[in-house]
Design an enzyme around this catalytic site. Structure first.
Site, short mmCIF file in Angstrom:
data_model
loop_
_atom_site.label_atom_id
_atom_site.label_comp_id
_atom_site.label_asym_id
_atom_site.label_seq_id
_atom_site.Cartn_x
_atom_site.Cartn_y
_atom_site.Cartn_z
N ASP A 94 5.73 -2.99 10.59
CA ASP A 94 5.72 -1.45 10.70
C ASP A 94 5.32 -0.66 12.06
O ASP A 94 4.22 -0.15 11.96
CB ASP A 94 4.96 -1.03 9.54
N GLU A 138 -0.12 -10.06 6.07
CA GLU A 138 1.10 -10.11 4.96
C GLU A 138 2.11 -11.05 5.18
O GLU A 138 3.26 -10.39 5.16
CB GLU A 138 1.56 -8.58 4.90
N TYR A 155 -2.57 -0.30 -1.17
CA TYR A 155 -2.12 1.24 -1.04
C TYR A 155 -1.94 1.71 -2.41
O TYR A 155 -0.68 2.55 -2.65
CB TYR A 155 -0.93 1.46 -0.07
N GLU A 214 -7.05 -3.11 4.62
CA GLU A 214 -6.26 -2.04 4.90
C GLU A 214 -6.02 -1.09 3.66
O GLU A 214 -6.25 -1.61 2.51
CB GLU A 214 -4.82 -2.30 5.05
#
Ligand code: GCB
Length: 653
Positions: free
Chosen positions: A200, A444, A497, A533
């Site tokens: 990303d 990840e 998230y 994160e």
């Protein structure tokens, strides 16, 4: 004695890497010439991107092969022009610069002249005066070549440096990617292809870090490795110096304090230096004098039949230890809690190019925020940045470019072999930085896939063998029960998230889901956990109350919900929290991104969003608590006992 034996074992492991990559530094024996500035530049727009090689563009001046433009170095080339096809270019681009080398460097054949590229993304081939001198795979680590011998062959020639750089990513590169050719002629023009990736951030390319020439004598200090420890107030610096270009040389190694006074010296190429009344290297906000650095000066005297030469190299050294238990992370035997950020090397116009004003601004912002640490998501950052961390006491989790490993074909032998080689290069480059306290081998990956088990077992074992002094991790977002690599890491790092990618808009689910996440991971692995994160996108200036996604209010609430759980778990086994992200950054275009990722607590131009103030208050509070808990519960060294109240150096600036 055990301590010293351990130091020996640790150092020998690090010395497995047989060639050095010392950061180029001037000294009485080494000169340096920076080649930053404008280079000639040409993208190879031929259909197979191979015209530059077929027509041997390296053989003559680049301007003679076709039209060139000015290109600044260091910088990504993508955002420098108004041309969208250059911004999105895939394939070979060519850089060239003609340099005048001091005559002395050529006439003195006792000198080595080394060409060094701090980094170029992704694959590079380098020629000098039309002769290939090196090539390198990987976009974030330095490479170099000795070119003095070549220049001496024809001293009348100028020194024309040509560097071809290719940003194409395939299944075996790090990071991986795929090229997709679109062959449906009713929808795409002939030759249409795209680069797909699973990460990303924008795949910025070009020469991203300084290019320079430096000299050393023929007999030179090739590498230095230090491993440090302490016993009571005596510091222990186990060092090893590797030398090239001579078999008989005399060495003097001197450790100096930060005032330049000799503390201890030796005339052996390896050994243990004992440092009385040691000043330990402490993180920012853990001590009134963070980032204390000694200097290790190595003087090498080599004599052959006709002459004597001396090489001098000085390495900054911070004396500190790092340890991990099943619930805590220790620096100098004191519990350390990561309250920090994830970053990117990313900015307007220069993309990923090294930029001093930006670097210094970012350090000022991190210190303002009360951040004591960051993770180099998702690739190794410039050495210049790590040197700042050493000096300011900012703790670093140093990450490899292993991001977006999602395709099963990227877990094969070719990929693993390259990943191991990248870890070799990374550890070789960063092993001596006291600020680096942990290696992260990937972000990840598809860790639930069956081949992940062998892949990570091998990768982590290899990294530990390279450097037994630091814990190793990778960053996971996969379900704890399916993660194949977690048994091998020392610290669990989890990204999540909640209320963003899952249950969007429902901040009320965060406490429950985050609690479950922590309990699951800890319950299964009994290892300390970092929330590596968490965050939410904000279009700066958008407001809504009650909060809705993409507003400043929403990001604040998400953070507060996470923080409430961190506060329960940090007393147990959670050892850190790193916000995603320090600043907004550019990504590829897509329906999920509005001119890039907006999860920054600062904008891309480094202005604070509302959440930055929430985090600032929290981080300073955590810093105060850490010092108090160290004083009260650990009965610490004298350094803390002097401040029964909040130390003045810890009050907010
Ligand atoms: C992640 C990735 C990071 C992304 C972030 C996001 O898990 O590690 O590279 O930018 O999420 O914002 O989606």
């Amino acid at each position: 004695m055990l301590r010293v034996l351990w130091l020996f074992a640790a150092l020998d492991a690090v010395l497995l890497l047989d060639t050095g990559m010392l950061f180029p530094r001037e000294s009485s024996s080494r000169e340096l010439k920076e080649l930053n500035g404008l280079w000639a530049f040409r993208a190879d727009r031929s259909p197979n991107r191979n015209q530059g090689f077929e027509s041997a563009w390296y053989k003559s001046r680049l301007a003679e092969t076709g039209p060139v433009i000015d290109m600044p170095v260091p910088a990504s080339y993508n955002d420098i022009t108004q041309d969208p096809t250059l911004r999105d270019f895939i394939g070979w681009v060519w850089y060239e610069r003609e340099v005048t080398v001091p005559t002395r460097w050529i006439t003195d054949d006792g000198l080595r002249v080394v060409l060094r590229v701090g980094s170029a993304h992704y694959y590079s081939v380098v020629w000098v005066n039309g002769v290939k001198v090196t090539e390198h795979e990987g976009g974030h680590l330095p490479f170099e070549a000795e070119i003095g011998t070549l220049l001496r062959k024809d001293p009348t020639m100028p020194c024309r440096i040509t560097i071809a750089v290719n940003n194409t990513l395939d299944l075996h590169t790090l990071p991986p990617g795929t090229i997709l050719y679109m062959t449906d002629r009713t929808r795409y023009p002939a030759g249409f292809f795209v680069q797909n990736t699973n990460f990303d951030f924008f795949n910025y390319a070009g020469i991203h870090r300084p290019v320079l020439l430096y000299t050393t004598p023929k007999a030179y200090v090739d590498d230095i490795t230090v491993v440090t420890d302490f016993l009571d107030d005596t510091g222990l610096v186990r060092y090893g110096v590797s030398v090239k270009g001579t078999t008989s040389a005399a060495m003097k190694v001197t450790l100096m304090d930060n005032g330049g006074h000799c503390v201890v010296s030796s005339n052996q190429a390896s050994g243990v230096l004992k440092v009385p009344n040691v000043n330990l290297w402490w993180p920012y906000l853990m001590h009134e004098n963070p980032g204390y650095l000694y200097s290790l000066e190595v003087r090498l005297k080599a004599t052959d039949e006709s002459s004597t030469s001396e090489d001098v190299y000085t390495l900054p050294v911070g004396i500190r230890t790092v340890n991990v238990s099943s619930t805590q992370f220790f620096i100098n035997n004191k519990p350390f809690y990561f309250h920090g950020v994830n970053k990117h090397e990313d900015a307007d116009i220069r993309g990923k190019g090294l930029d001093w004003p930006l670097i210094v601004k970012d350090f000022n912002l991190m210190k303002w925020l009360g951040a004591n640490s960051f993770r180099t998501s998702h690739y190794p950052y410039a050495e210049e940045i790590l040197q700042m961390c050493d000096r300011h006491g900012i703790v670093v989790i140093d990450e490899s470019p292993g991001v977006g490993i999602k395709d099963i074909r990227s877990f094969g032998n070719a990929s693993l072999t390259h990943h191991l080689a990248v870890m070799d290069e990374l550890v070789r480059r960063d092993k001596n930085h006291p600020s680096v306290v942990m290696w992260s081998v990937a972000n990840e990956p598809a860790a639930e896939m069956p081949p992940a088990e062998n892949y990570f077992k091998t990768l982590i074992k290899h990294t530990k063998a390279l450097d037994p002094t630091r814990p190793v991790t990778y960053i996971t977002d996969s379900n704890f029960s399916r993660d194949k690599g977690a048994p091998f890491v020392d610290v669990i790092c989890v990204n999540s998230y909640f209320s963003w990618y899952h249950d969007p808009g429902h901040v009320e689910v965060i406490p429950l889901q985050l609690n479950t996440q922590f309990e699951d991971w800890y319950g299964k692995y009994k290892k300390p956990i970092i929330q590596s994160e968490y965050g939410a996108d904000v279009v700066p200036g958008l407001h809504n109350d009650p909060p809705v996604m993409f507003t400043e209010e929403y990001q604040k609430v998400v953070l507060q919900q996470y923080h409430s759980v961190f506060d329960q778990k940090r007393k147990k086994y959670v050892i850190g929290e790193l916000i995603w992200n320090f600043a907004d950054f550019m990504t590829t275009q897509g329906i999920m991104r509005v001119v890039g990722n907006k999860k920054g607590i600062f904008t891309r131009q480094r202005q604070p969003k509302a959440a930055a103030f929430i985090l600032k208050e929290r981080y300073w509070r955590l810093a105060n608590e850490t010092v108090h808990s160290n004083v009260v519960t650990q009965g610490l060294s004298t350094v803390h006992i002097r401040w029964p109240q909040t130390p003045t150096w810890l009050s907010q600036v």
